[in-house]
Design a protein around this motif. Structure first.
Motif, PDB file in Angstrom:
ATOM      1  N   ALA A 134     -22.244 -15.051  19.800  1.00 30.65           N
ATOM      2  CA  ALA A 134     -22.435 -13.808  19.037  1.00 30.65           C
ATOM      3  C   ALA A 134     -23.124 -12.709  19.821  1.00 30.65           C
ATOM      4  O   ALA A 134     -23.318 -11.615  19.291  1.00 30.65           O
ATOM      5  CB  ALA A 134     -23.211 -14.104  17.758  1.00 30.65           C
ATOM      6  N   TYR A 135     -23.507 -12.964  21.077  1.00 28.85           N
ATOM      7  CA  TYR A 135     -24.138 -11.911  21.868  1.00 28.85           C
ATOM      8  C   TYR A 135     -23.114 -10.838  22.212  1.00 28.85           C
ATOM      9  O   TYR A 135     -22.011 -11.141  22.694  1.00 28.85           O
ATOM     10  CB  TYR A 135     -24.753 -12.495  23.141  1.00 28.85           C
ATOM     11  N   GLY A 216     -41.460  -9.720  22.087  1.00 29.59           N
ATOM     12  CA  GLY A 216     -40.199 -10.427  22.249  1.00 29.59           C
ATOM     13  C   GLY A 216     -39.189  -9.503  22.879  1.00 29.59           C
ATOM     14  O   GLY A 216     -39.440  -8.311  23.089  1.00 29.59           O
ATOM     15  N   GLN A 217     -38.027 -10.041  23.206  1.00 31.24           N
ATOM     16  CA  GLN A 217     -37.012  -9.231  23.879  1.00 31.24           C
ATOM     17  C   GLN A 217     -36.563  -8.065  23.002  1.00 31.24           C
ATOM     18  O   GLN A 217     -36.320  -8.220  21.810  1.00 31.24           O
ATOM     19  CB  GLN A 217     -35.804 -10.102  24.238  1.00 31.24           C
ATOM     20  N   ILE A 218     -36.484  -6.887  23.609  1.00 33.61           N
ATOM     21  CA  ILE A 218     -36.071  -5.669  22.903  1.00 33.61           C
ATOM     22  C   ILE A 218     -34.630  -5.388  23.294  1.00 33.61           C
ATOM     23  O   ILE A 218     -34.335  -4.925  24.395  1.00 33.61           O
ATOM     24  CB  ILE A 218     -37.001  -4.496  23.270  1.00 33.61           C
ATOM     25  N   ASP A 219     -33.715  -5.699  22.381  1.00 34.77           N
ATOM     26  CA  ASP A 219     -32.292  -5.603  22.695  1.00 34.77           C
ATOM     27  C   ASP A 219     -31.527  -5.092  21.483  1.00 34.77           C
ATOM     28  O   ASP A 219     -32.129  -4.473  20.587  1.00 34.77           O
ATOM     29  CB  ASP A 219     -31.761  -6.962  23.181  1.00 34.77           C
ATOM     30  N   ASP A 220     -30.214  -5.367  21.439  1.00 37.35           N
ATOM     31  CA  ASP A 220     -29.407  -4.796  20.360  1.00 37.35           C
ATOM     32  C   ASP A 220     -29.641  -5.472  19.011  1.00 37.35           C
ATOM     33  O   ASP A 220     -29.038  -5.077  18.007  1.00 37.35           O
ATOM     34  CB  ASP A 220     -27.914  -4.818  20.730  1.00 37.35           C
ATOM     35  N   ARG A 221     -30.491  -6.474  18.956  1.00 37.24           N
ATOM     36  CA  ARG A 221     -30.874  -7.027  17.649  1.00 37.24           C
ATOM     37  C   ARG A 221     -31.835  -6.096  16.905  1.00 37.24           C
ATOM     38  O   ARG A 221     -31.945  -6.149  15.685  1.00 37.24           O
ATOM     39  CB  ARG A 221     -31.527  -8.402  17.839  1.00 37.24           C
ATOM     40  N   GLY A 247     -29.919  -4.651  27.491  1.00 38.51           N
ATOM     41  CA  GLY A 247     -28.690  -4.318  26.775  1.00 38.51           C
ATOM     42  C   GLY A 247     -28.731  -3.048  25.963  1.00 38.51           C
ATOM     43  O   GLY A 247     -27.758  -2.730  25.271  1.00 38.51           O
ATOM     44  N   ILE A 248     -29.843  -2.302  25.990  1.00 36.78           N
ATOM     45  CA  ILE A 248     -29.920  -1.030  25.265  1.00 36.78           C
ATOM     46  C   ILE A 248     -30.567   0.006  26.179  1.00 36.78           C
ATOM     47  O   ILE A 248     -31.265  -0.331  27.133  1.00 36.78           O
ATOM     48  CB  ILE A 248     -30.741  -1.140  23.963  1.00 36.78           C
ATOM     49  N   ASP A 249     -30.314   1.267  25.866  1.00 37.36           N
ATOM     50  CA  ASP A 249     -30.982   2.363  26.562  1.00 37.36           C
ATOM     51  C   ASP A 249     -32.272   2.660  25.802  1.00 37.36           C
ATOM     52  O   ASP A 249     -32.234   3.069  24.636  1.00 37.36           O
ATOM     53  CB  ASP A 249     -30.073   3.595  26.581  1.00 37.36           C
ATOM     54  N   PRO A 250     -33.431   2.451  26.432  1.00 36.31           N
ATOM     55  CA  PRO A 250     -34.690   2.640  25.714  1.00 36.31           C
ATOM     56  C   PRO A 250     -35.084   4.094  25.524  1.00 36.31           C
ATOM     57  O   PRO A 250     -36.137   4.382  24.936  1.00 36.31           O
ATOM     58  CB  PRO A 250     -35.698   1.926  26.612  1.00 36.31           C
ATOM     59  N   ALA A 251     -34.251   5.045  26.006  1.00 40.46           N
ATOM     60  CA  ALA A 251     -34.637   6.458  25.991  1.00 40.46           C
ATOM     61  C   ALA A 251     -34.957   6.948  24.581  1.00 40.46           C
ATOM     62  O   ALA A 251     -35.890   7.736  24.381  1.00 40.46           O
ATOM     63  CB  ALA A 251     -33.530   7.301  26.609  1.00 40.46           C
ATOM     64  N   ARG A 252     -34.178   6.484  23.576  1.00 41.35           N
ATOM     65  CA  ARG A 252     -34.416   6.934  22.190  1.00 41.35           C
ATOM     66  C   ARG A 252     -35.801   6.517  21.726  1.00 41.35           C
ATOM     67  O   ARG A 252     -36.499   7.268  21.047  1.00 41.35           O
ATOM     68  CB  ARG A 252     -33.378   6.329  21.245  1.00 41.35           C
TER      69      ARG A 252
END
Length: 390
Positions: A134-135, A216-221, A247-252
């Motif tokens: 599911a990733y 924890g991991q900061i990703d698309d979840r 897996g995400i752009d942290p700019a936002r």
């Protein structure tokens, strides 16, 4: 028992359930080998190559107990497939080096099946800690391979464990020896009394106003829309997030002045981070991946005794009596506001739940499951060890 754990993540990436369980099994007198799924990173590989502890490069001992980790050292210039094949064939050598004979195999990821097949295990246990197909970044061809490998393990394993109810329900349709084994918490590591005695993490020392924490991991979840909107509603709150961004752009997130991305923090300093937090949250999106997970961080949050607000995921059914479940910006806003206003409400229940669901309880159950798998294999008349595949 001799136990070989075929991991889903390299041992030194971060401290999670694999270390909590394997170290406690070793403390109880079992001999444990953890096999990294990926070759050692260059820095680790160079260190392991310089000072080999054993006759097989990459094999090293962790701590004073009988706990070993094997990290494959990639051969430079050798193609990826040939390195992979060589890795598979090194495992019997590793087992011989430390004197393991007919171990019980514990597999944490379907792609470790070819390695486990060569280990001469007398019994197989599959323990799924995620819905691996599911990733979002996993291509379709790889998902098919993972699912085929998983189906093979489900059919062949003596016993199957699942970290969440959704996974357990799926596995039980294939293997009748399927059981639920959720994550636990290290009650001593995060206990409020300990937090009172230690210093605040330096990165948190200058934070003002209520602090809403997440690690924890900061990703698309993570529901970024929710995080950003709530940060804008409450400019006087600080939203502190510790973990690798993947897996995400942290700019936002970084664009909001009251959102602090603090990067990866080692396990040993997480209590210092937790000391400065007033309330925790788990702002996950609802997806196939998140509904099949059982977030380890949620149990660690509860161990601090502080309020916890989370998305109502299927995988956290067991925590619903002491976690405030919320949906959308308004729901999280109301729940966090209430938690910050009365942090003592429900504190005793959170701490009691932590004590009842700590890692010692989980390793009790895992130990019993491993013993049951060995007994099932013996009752089926299996030889002492499955034949090694050369």
């Amino acid at each position: 028992m001799d136990i070989v754990c075929f991991g889903q993540q390299n041992w030194d990436v971060c401290w999670t359930a694999k270390q909590q369980l394997m170290t406690r099994l070793a403390e109880r007198g079992h001999r444990v080998l953890y096999v990294d799924p990926m070759p050692a990173e260059p820095e680790s590989a160079a260190r392991l190559a310089r000072a080999p502890e054993y006759g097989v490069p990459g094999l090293h001992r962790i701590g004073p107990r009988d706990l070993w980790v094997y990290s494959y050292l990639r051969v430079q210039g050798l193609r990826w497939r040939l390195n992979r094949l060589r890795f598979h064939r090194m495992v019997p050598r590793v087992l011989a080096e430390i004197g393991f004979h007919a171990p019980v195999g514990l597999c944490l990821h379907p792609m470790q099946l070819p390695v486990m097949e060569r280990a001469g295990c007398r019994a197989w246990v599959y323990y799924a800690v995620d819905e691996y197909t599911a990733y979002g970044e996993t291509p379709e061809w790889e998902r098919r391979i993972i699912r085929d490998q998983e189906n093979s393990i489900l059919e062949r394993a003596e016993l199957v464990l699942a970290v969440s109810p959704r996974l357990h329900e799926r596995f039980a349709r294939t293997n009748p020896e399927s059981h639920l084994l959720e994550n636990g918490s290290d009650a001593e590591h995060y206990h409020p009394d300990r937090l009172d005695r230690i210093a605040v993490h330096p990165a948190m020392a200058d934070l003002s106003g209520p602090v809403v924490g997440l690690f924890g991991q900061i990703d698309d979840r993570i529901d970024q829309d929710l995080v950003v909107e709530l940060a804008r509603r409450h400019p006087d709150w600080t939203f502190a997030m510790a973990g690798r961004v993947r897996g995400i752009d942290p700019a936002r997130l970084e664009a909001e002045p009251n959102i602090r991305l603090l990067g990866f923090q080692p396990y040993e300093v997480l209590p210092n981070f937790a000391k400065a937090v007033d309330a925790w949250w788990l702002p996950y999106v609802q997806s196939e991946l998140t509904n099949a997970c059982n977030p380890l961080k949620l149990f660690e949050y509860l161990a601090t005794g502080k309020p916890v607000v989370a998305t109502p995921l299927d995988g956290i059914r067991s925590t619903r009596d002491y976690v405030d479940l919320a949906s959308g910006v308004d729901g999280f806003d109301a729940a966090l506001t209430a938690g910050l206003a009365d942090p003592g409400k429900g504190r005793a229940e959170r701490l009691a739940a932590t004590a009842a669901n700590d890692w010692y309880d989980r390793v009790d159950r895992l130990e019993a499951f491993l013993e049951r798998a060995a007994a099932i294999a013996a009752a089926r008349g299996r030889p002492e060890a499955r034949a090694l595949i050369s």
